[in-house]
Scaffold this active site. Structure first.
Site, mmCIF file in Angstrom:
data_model
loop_
_atom_site.group_PDB
_atom_site.id
_atom_site.type_symbol
_atom_site.label_atom_id
_atom_site.label_comp_id
_atom_site.label_asym_id
_atom_site.label_seq_id
_atom_site.Cartn_x
_atom_site.Cartn_y
_atom_site.Cartn_z
ATOM 1 N N ASP A 97 0.823 -1.219 0.000
ATOM 2 C CA ASP A 97 0.000 0.000 0.000
ATOM 3 C C ASP A 97 0.853 1.263 0.000
ATOM 4 O OD1 ASP A 97 0.988 -0.279 2.591
ATOM 5 O OD2 ASP A 97 -0.896 0.242 3.574
ATOM 6 N N GLU A 98 2.144 1.128 0.302
ATOM 7 C CA GLU A 98 3.012 2.299 0.376
ATOM 8 C C GLU A 98 3.229 2.966 -0.979
ATOM 9 O OE1 GLU A 98 6.409 2.249 2.933
ATOM 10 O OE2 GLU A 98 5.710 0.473 4.008
ATOM 11 N N LYS A 156 9.139 -0.353 -5.298
ATOM 12 C CA LYS A 156 7.985 -1.241 -5.458
ATOM 13 C C LYS A 156 7.028 -0.685 -6.509
ATOM 14 C CE LYS A 156 7.096 -4.507 -3.686
ATOM 15 N NZ LYS A 156 7.428 -5.900 -4.091
#
Length: 340
Positions: free
Chosen positions: A141-142, A169
């Site tokens: 979710d970052e 990511k």
């Protein structure tokens, strides 16, 4: 027999996923490829190391020749890519390894899968793949960046990473989606909130604070401790990944949430209570660079489309985790939390 390749399976979430899959699918064959860096250990899977459906190899996903050999030797049919550098603090001081593993390593895996799974690999324009193949990229979710309350980010939200880990990511996610768009590769992306549970490497908030509390050491908490995170037990996360792998529509992204938003201060206070330690062990320290204030995702899609819901309450899961650490360090702790 075809095989599921799990990369980074000696880590926290990957090891839980492998154990769950072997228990749920007795005939499954799983190949665990892990480089065994500081956060990965074969001890995490010692209890299933002799399982007839499990094989371990120590390999680096950035090694193209090694990955190609694994696909050929084991007839890989699905990939679940957990392999990643994942600690924000480390990414601030060592961003290069995050970029090479989380971006280049992902691209090597994608390229290997594409070439091996094509029905006509000699044709560069071939977009037809073997039946049942799937590449599942485990993200975070970052990648959405910090979010003001009460908003939540859906799968269509723009990516706004704030630190090198999240940026690596996010870049890996975009490469995965590019392979789906350009080559027609069957892929899925999952983006999950903060995991916790037994066996997590003690650089993350929950295991770090539990171990320090059990040792009666000060608990360092960044800033005012009011950073908000959504917490999910690792077992609930693994169940979601199982659903995505076998039921997710190719090309889709699925957010995964525990539905349990708490400040870091709340979590640490609860840990101290469960460990029977005084609250004055908390020490507020200087905040780290790139520390997002709040993450929150909208997980209505996976609930609606795949029928998945989290089922482990945070209080229950945290107690289980504290008991696991208490048993691990029983020689240094005379009390037994189970008595309460």
């Amino acid at each position: 027999m075809t095989t599921l390749l799990v990369t980074g399976g000696a880590g926290f979430i990957g090891s839980h996923f492998i154990a769950m899959m072997l228990k749920k699918y007795p005939k499954i064959q799983i190949l665990n490829a892990d480089l065994l860096t500081y956060a990965g250990s074969q001890e995490n899977l010692a209890h299933i190391s002799a399982h007839p459906g499990y094989t371990f190899v120590q390999e680096d996903i950035r090694n193209r020749e090694a990955m190609s050999a694994l696909f050929k030797d084991y007839d890989i049919s699905q990939v679940v890519n957990f392999a990643a550098e994942s600690h924000v603090d480390r990414s601030v001081t060592e961003p290069d390894v995050f970029m090479t593993t989380n971006v280049i390593g992902t691209q090597v895996l994608l390229d290997t899968a594409k070439n091996y799974w094509k029905t006509n690999p000699a044709d560069p324009n071939c977009r037809v793949y073997r039946d049942g193949v799937k590449f599942l990229q485990i993200s975070t979710d970052e990648v959405y960046g910090s979010i003001e309350a009460p908003e939540k980010r859906s799968e269509e939200a723009p990516l706004r990473p704030s630190n090198p880990y999240a940026a690596s990511k996010a870049a890996g996610d975009l490469v995965v989606l590019a392979y789906a768009q350009t080559y027609g590769l069957p892929v899925n992306l999952s983006r999950c909130t903060n995991n916790y549970g037994p066996g997590q490497y003690p650089e993350k908030l929950v295991p770090l604070m539990i171990e320090k509390a059990l040792r009666r050491e000060p608990l360092p908490l960044y800033g005012d401790g009011l950073h908000l995170r959504d917490w999910i037990h690792v077992s609930d996360h693994c169940r979601a990944l199982d659903a995505i792998l076998f039921e997710g529509l190719p090309g889709e992204i699925y957010n995964i949430s525990g539905g349990c938003e708490k400040t870091n201060l709340e979590v640490v206070r609860q840990i101290l209570k469960l460990c029977q330690r005084p609250q004055d062990l908390i020490r507020h320290v200087a905040d780290r660079p790139g520390h997002d204030r709040r993450y929150a995702v909208d997980d209505s899609k996976i609930k609606r489309c795949l029928g998945w819901f989290p089922c482990i309450p945070f209080e229950q899961g945290l107690l289980e985790t504290v008991l696991w650490h208490s048993e691990k360090f029983s020689n240094a702790n005379a009390f037994d939390l189970r008595k309460d």
